[in-house]
Design an enzyme around this catalytic site. Sequence first.
Site, PDB file in Angstrom:
ATOM      1  N   SER A 106      93.768  80.563   6.766  1.00 45.52           N
ATOM      2  CA  SER A 106      94.181  81.460   5.694  1.00 45.52           C
ATOM      3  C   SER A 106      95.049  82.586   6.201  1.00 45.52           C
ATOM      4  O   SER A 106      94.879  83.071   7.335  1.00 45.52           O
ATOM      5  CB  SER A 106      92.925  82.048   5.051  1.00 45.52           C
ATOM      6  OG  SER A 106      93.264  83.095   4.183  1.00 45.52           O
ATOM      7  N   TYR A 158      85.434  86.937   5.294  1.00 44.13           N
ATOM      8  CA  TYR A 158      86.131  85.674   5.011  1.00 44.13           C
ATOM      9  C   TYR A 158      87.225  85.406   6.042  1.00 44.13           C
ATOM     10  O   TYR A 158      87.282  84.345   6.681  1.00 44.13           O
ATOM     11  CB  TYR A 158      86.726  85.704   3.590  1.00 44.13           C
ATOM     12  CG  TYR A 158      87.673  84.559   3.347  1.00 44.13           C
ATOM     13  CD1 TYR A 158      87.190  83.257   3.272  1.00 44.13           C
ATOM     14  CD2 TYR A 158      89.052  84.757   3.264  1.00 44.13           C
ATOM     15  CE1 TYR A 158      88.071  82.188   3.106  1.00 44.13           C
ATOM     16  CE2 TYR A 158      89.919  83.708   3.095  1.00 44.13           C
ATOM     17  CZ  TYR A 158      89.427  82.420   3.017  1.00 44.13           C
ATOM     18  OH  TYR A 158      90.293  81.382   2.866  1.00 44.13           O
ATOM     19  N   LYS A 161      87.474  82.489   9.113  1.00 44.89           N
ATOM     20  CA  LYS A 161      88.590  81.530   9.202  1.00 44.89           C
ATOM     21  C   LYS A 161      89.240  81.597  10.582  1.00 44.89           C
ATOM     22  O   LYS A 161      89.619  80.579  11.166  1.00 44.89           O
ATOM     23  CB  LYS A 161      89.621  81.818   8.097  1.00 44.89           C
ATOM     24  CG  LYS A 161      89.197  81.279   6.750  1.00 44.89           C
ATOM     25  CD  LYS A 161      89.311  79.769   6.744  1.00 44.89           C
ATOM     26  CE  LYS A 161      88.503  79.108   5.674  1.00 44.89           C
ATOM     27  NZ  LYS A 161      88.479  77.639   5.786  1.00 44.89           N
TER      28      LYS A 161
HETATM   29  C1  WQD Z   1      96.988  89.069  -5.342  1.00 47.15           C
HETATM   30  C2  WQD Z   1      97.534  90.442  -5.687  1.00 47.15           C
HETATM   31  C3  WQD Z   1      95.818  92.105  -5.954  1.00 47.15           C
HETATM   32  C4  WQD Z   1      94.002  90.435  -9.543  1.00 47.15           C
HETATM   33  C5  WQD Z   1      93.359  86.235  -1.429  1.00 47.15           C
HETATM   34  C6  WQD Z   1      92.900  86.025  -0.015  1.00 47.15           C
HETATM   35  C7  WQD Z   1      93.855  85.127   0.707  1.00 47.15           C
HETATM   36  C8  WQD Z   1      94.057  83.837  -0.043  1.00 47.15           C
HETATM   37  C9  WQD Z   1      94.478  84.139  -1.435  1.00 47.15           C
HETATM   38  C10 WQD Z   1      92.450  82.121   0.566  1.00 47.15           C
HETATM   39  C11 WQD Z   1      96.817  91.573  -4.927  1.00 47.15           C
HETATM   40  C12 WQD Z   1      96.549  91.881  -7.241  1.00 47.15           C
HETATM   41  C13 WQD Z   1      94.769  90.679  -8.419  1.00 47.15           C
HETATM   42  C14 WQD Z   1      94.202  91.245 -10.705  1.00 47.15           C
HETATM   43  C15 WQD Z   1      95.907  92.458  -9.511  1.00 47.15           C
HETATM   44  N1  WQD Z   1      92.859  83.084  -0.174  1.00 47.15           N
HETATM   45  N2  WQD Z   1      95.696  91.679  -8.421  1.00 47.15           N
HETATM   46  N3  WQD Z   1      95.159  92.222 -10.640  1.00 47.15           N
HETATM   47  O1  WQD Z   1      93.885  89.139  -2.311  1.00 47.15           O
HETATM   48  O2  WQD Z   1      96.327  88.485  -2.054  1.00 47.15           O
HETATM   49  O3  WQD Z   1      94.603  86.903  -1.389  1.00 47.15           O
HETATM   50  O4  WQD Z   1      93.522  84.995  -2.056  1.00 47.15           O
HETATM   51  O5  WQD Z   1      92.654  81.944   1.712  1.00 47.15           O
HETATM   52  O6  WQD Z   1      93.340  84.866   1.945  1.00 47.15           O
HETATM   53  O7  WQD Z   1      92.841  87.280   0.635  1.00 47.15           O
HETATM   54  O8  WQD Z   1      94.920  87.305  -3.770  1.00 47.15           O
HETATM   55  O9  WQD Z   1      95.101  86.752  -6.148  1.00 47.15           O
HETATM   56  O10 WQD Z   1      93.242  88.296  -5.398  1.00 47.15           O
HETATM   57  O11 WQD Z   1      95.568  89.130  -5.392  1.00 47.15           O
HETATM   58  O12 WQD Z   1      96.725  93.366  -9.525  1.00 47.15           O
HETATM   59  O13 WQD Z   1      93.539  91.100 -11.742  1.00 47.15           O
HETATM   60  O14 WQD Z   1      97.266  90.690  -7.062  1.00 47.15           O
HETATM   61  O15 WQD Z   1      95.507  93.467  -5.778  1.00 47.15           O
HETATM   62  O16 WQD Z   1      97.769  92.554  -4.658  1.00 47.15           O
HETATM   63  P1  WQD Z   1      94.934  88.096  -2.354  1.00 47.15           P
HETATM   64  P2  WQD Z   1      94.641  87.817  -5.229  1.00 47.15           P
END
Ligand code: WQD
Length: 318
Positions: free
Chosen positions: A117, A141, A145
């Site tokens: 990841s 997490y 990984k």
């Molecule tokens: C994306 C952006 C949030 C929800 C995670 C893991 C990564 C990978 C993918 C598996 C961020 C913003 C989110 C919302 C928002 N997973 N957001 N409103 O945290 O980048 O990545 O998932 O391996 O390892 O860390 O993904 O989709 O949660 O967020 O503004 O309702 O969207 O703050 O900037 P993230 P995400």
Amino acid sequence: MTWLLTGGAGYIGAHVLRAFGAAGLPVVVLDDLSTGDPQTVPEAVPLVRGSVTDPDAVRAVLADHEITAVLHLAAKKAVGESVAMPLTYWWENAEGTRCLLQACVEAGVETFLYSSSAAVYGMPDVDEVTEDSPTRPMSPYGETKLVGEWMLRDAARAHGLRWIALRYFNVAGAGAPELADRSVSNLIPLALRALTEGRPPQVFGSDYPTRDGTCIRDYIHVLDLAEAHVAAARALEGGATFGVYNVGRGEGSSVLEVLDAVREQTGRDFTPDLVGRRAGDPARLVASAGRIAAELGWSARLSLADMVASAWAAWQRH
Ligand code: WQD
């Protein structure tokens, strides 16, 4: 070669199974069905119910199906949950990988493809992270990984495994309406759920040092991701010894840009709800995707609009 796909009944697994099927790569699934859906496993693919943390189950499936290569996808993957339940993550992800590797070494399986990841990087201070950027995970997490990669590296040195780790960036979209991401823990599914419930999608933080103040990520279509696995499997079958690869598009999209795509693809207008930052979010996390293109001949084809449109079609059906 017969591949064992752990976690093959999950969202990403379902897509990888179809890509492997289309590429003519024989595959068997091992899944404990804790979150997976057996109905997404094609009928022609044997599905064994069991956990990668169960040495007997793993040994049995390797022997019964004459497995010669493993694609290890089974894992828990919610960053927030991993902070609240770290020991569950250390067990399922780290011990699961160790147990599976041990059984592979004992059974003489020499080929291992590992689902890693972008969470291994933490908060990088470069615009595009390369595979050589420092790894400073910020959650259990991400730690589990990264530890999985280290175990693989060490086991490879000691026992002659050939291995590839794919570091996924932000996976989104669906390859078919019945293959939705049901976990609803990431931005696009959360935005779609909010809209169907009559609420505006939330934006976690609008004061980041980015072009529009919101966080930038590298979104990758799950169909492209599945093809990256085929490319990696082919490389391993062709004799590749090891490699660590980012799987992203090398293109950053801000939260507001994603929500613009959501507006366009759903045809629903809304004003996003700007709320506070979420703890632990890096302002920007974008892949340098050059190494996988150069060495495995893979690059992403599908756009953010494709991801949102397919996620929306799947969401409506789901
Ligand atoms: C994306 C952006 C949030 C929800 C995670 C893991 C990564 C990978 C993918 C598996 C961020 C913003 C989110 C919302 C928002 N997973 N957001 N409103 O945290 O980048 O990545 O998932 O391996 O390892 O860390 O993904 O989709 O949660 O967020 O503004 O309702 O969207 O703050 O900037 P993230 P995400």
